[in-house]
Write an enzyme that holds these catalytic residues in place. Sequence first.
Site, short mmCIF file in Angstrom:
data_model
loop_
_atom_site.label_atom_id
_atom_site.label_comp_id
_atom_site.label_asym_id
_atom_site.label_seq_id
_atom_site.Cartn_x
_atom_site.Cartn_y
_atom_site.Cartn_z
N GLU A 1 0.81 -1.20 0.00
CA GLU A 1 0.00 0.00 0.00
C GLU A 1 0.86 1.27 0.00
O GLU A 1 0.55 2.24 -0.68
CB GLU A 1 -0.93 -0.01 1.22
CG GLU A 1 -2.14 0.88 1.02
CD GLU A 1 -2.90 1.10 2.32
OE1 GLU A 1 -2.59 0.42 3.31
OE2 GLU A 1 -3.77 1.97 2.33
N ASP A 2 1.93 1.25 0.75
CA ASP A 2 2.67 2.50 1.00
C ASP A 2 4.05 2.58 0.37
O ASP A 2 4.81 3.49 0.68
CB ASP A 2 2.82 2.72 2.52
CG ASP A 2 1.47 3.02 3.16
OD1 ASP A 2 0.55 3.38 2.41
OD2 ASP A 2 1.35 2.87 4.38
#
Length: 720
Positions: free
Chosen positions: A81-82
Site C-alpha cells: 500500500e505505501d
Amino acid sequence: MNYPRVIRISDILDQIQGYLPGANTHLVEKAYVFAARAHAGQIRKSGEPYLAHPLAVAYILAQMRMDLPTIAAGLLHDTVEDSAVTLEDIRRHFGEEVALLVDGVTKLSALPQASRLQREAENYRKMLLAMAQDLRVILVKLADRLHNMRTLEFQPEEKRRRIARETLDIYAPLASRLGIDWLKQELEDLSFRYLYPEDFRRLKAEVEKRVEAAQDYVEEVKRIIRERLAEQGIEARVLGRTKHLWSVYRKLERYGLTIEELDQIYDLIGFRVIVKTVKECYEVLGIIHALWPPIPGRFKDYISMPKPNLYQSLHTTVMGPEGKRVEIQIRTEEMDRIANEGIAAHWLYKEGRVLTPGQGRKFEWLERLVELQKELQNPREFLESLRLDLFPEEVYVFTPKGDIKVLPRGATPVDFAYAIHTEVGHHCVRAWVNDRLVPLDHELHTGDVVRIETSPSQKPSRDWLKFVKTSRARSRIRQWLRQEEREQALALGREVLGREFRKHRHQLADFLDSPLAVKVAQSFNFKTPEEMIAAVGYGKLTPYQVLRRAFPEEKPLPPRTTEKETDSRDYRAQGEVLSVDGMRDVLFHLSRCCHPVPGDEVIGYITRGRGISVHRVDCPNVALLDEERKIEVRWEKSNGAVHPVKLSVLTQDRKGMLAEVSGAITAAEANILKAEVDTTPDRRAIFHLVVEVTDREHLERIMNNLRSVKGVLRVRRLFS
Ligand code: MN
C-alpha cells in the site's frame, strides 16, 4: 496503559522462540530486511522511522503466538500500500501464503471508510470477515489497528476522533467476536480516551483512588479464598483485577449514574479463581457459596453454556466481608487462556501440542474449533454465528457515499439499483464497479463500490428477471411489466373495439364519452369503461360482446368477415390456455406460419388489432418481427384440442409403406388430415403428412412411432 518501548527485530525473534522453540525464523528475518528497504526514508507522524510500525505490529502478533507467515505478513503489511513494492514482489520473495495474507490486509485497508451510522457497524464487521477469507488477515488488521491506536496522539484531533469511533464500532467488537479479551479491552479503553478525553481522565482518577483504597480489602478476600480452598486440597490461583475503564463507564451509563456516583456500583474489582479441572470449578463454586451468601440472579454457568466466542467460566456475585458485593469468576487454566486469547489461542496449540508452522491454513482453525465444540454443550449458536460470517450467503457492497448494502450472493448491479430506490432500479442504464464499467448482470463481490447511472428513458427489461437475485428487484420489475402490459392491453382493446365499432358504423370515441359506456361496463361487472377495454385487450371479452350489449336492438352482422381473422384461431374458444407472464386470458392466436402446439417453445407477438400471435421460437418469421412487440408467453395447460402439424417422412420405396406409415400414426391415436407421396429416382419415397396432435408430447410419440417403422429413413416436422 503502558506503551511498549520501540520494538527491535530481536524482540520479535525472542518472543517467537518462547513459543516455537528452535523454530527456523528465516522467513521473519527476511521479511524484516525487505520491509526495512521498502519503507526506507519514510517517517511516521510520531517522528519515528516508519519501520517502527510494522515492527510493533509483528511484535503484537508474536505476543499472540501467531505462526511465522502471519508474523512475516505483519512486517510486510504496509509495503504494497505505501511503497513501490508490488504483490508480485511479495509472492516471489515470500511465497503464496504470505502474499495472500498481505493482499488480504491491503484490500481491507483499501475499503471505503465505514460510514458513521451505528447500524452499519454490524454489516461492516461481517464484510471485513467475509473479505478476509483467512482469519489471520483479520488478526494482522487488528494488530495494525492496535498499534495505530496506541500512537493515535500524533494524529490531528479530527482524525483521532474518527479512528477512535471506528475502532469502538468495528474493531473492538471484532476482537470480542474472536474472543480476544485483552485486545478488545485495550482497543475500547484507547477509543474511550480519545473520544471522551475529559470523562476518561476523571473516571481513571476516580477508579484508581478507590482501587488504592480497596487494596487491603482485596488482599483479605484473596487470602480467605486461598485458605479455604487449600483446606479442601484444591490448588488455585486467585487474582484480583480492576475492570477496564470502558466497561465501568458503560455500566454507569446503563444505571444513569455520573462519575461522581461511582460508589453506587460495586464491581470495580473482580476476582478470578483459576483451577486445574472443570470438576474443581464447581467445587470452588460450592465452597464460595458456603462462605458468603450468593446474590440471587447473578450466577451464570458459561461452562456448560459457553458464549458464542468460546468463552467459558462460572460467574457469581456474593455478599463478601463487610457486606460488600464481590464478583467472582471461576475457570480452568485452559479456559483462562481462551478467554484472553480467543481464536488466537487455538492457532498454534491444541491441548499443549505445538502444530508445525504452515499447518494453520485457511479455515483449519475452524475445523479445530468445531472439534472442540463437540465437547461442549451448546455448539449450535457458536457455529451459526461463525458460519454466517465466514461462509456468507451475502455480499456487502458500498454505495459511492460509503453506505453498505447487503445483497444475496450472486447479486447484480440491477439488484443494487433497486436496493437503493425503485426509481433508480427502473431507470438504471449502466453500472460501474470500482470505477470500471460492467454489464448489468455482472456479479457483485464483497467490498465492491458500486455506482449506477440512470437515464429517464430507460425502462425495466424482461431480461433482467433472468439474472436478478433479490426478491425486491424481481417484484418491482414484474410490477412495472404488469403495468406496462395493462397499458398494452388497453391499447389493444381500444384498437380491436374501435375496429368492431367502425364495422357496425359506430364511433368508439362517442360511445366512451356517453353514459352508456359506464352502464355497459358495469353490466359486465367492470368498475370503469377503461377496465372493460383492458379486458377486451386481454381477451376476456370479445369486441362483439361489447357491441351487442351497447346496441342490443341492432341486427347483428355476420361475425368475422376479414380474411386475416378467419386465419387465426382463437384458442380461448378451443380451451387452450396460454399466458403472458402468468396472466391468462389474453387474446391469442397460433400463427399459421409455424403451427405451434402446446409444449413447443413459443414467443408472442403483439399484433395490431388481433391480439397476440404465437410463434415457435425457431420459426423463421420470428427473426423478421419487430423486437419491441415481442412478448414472453407460456403454455399453461392443454385441454385436448387438436392442432394440425406438417410432417415429412423419407422412406425406402417399397410396397405397403403407406399402410405402415398411417398405421404408425393411428397407433399413436392421431388423425391424418392429409397424406401425399412423392417417389424419387433413387427409389425413395417422401410422404407429406398433416396430422392432428394435442401437444408436443403427442407429436413426439407420433414421430417416434414413425421412426420405428422399418424402412423409414428420416422424420421431420415442417413449419408450414
Ligand atoms: Mn499499518
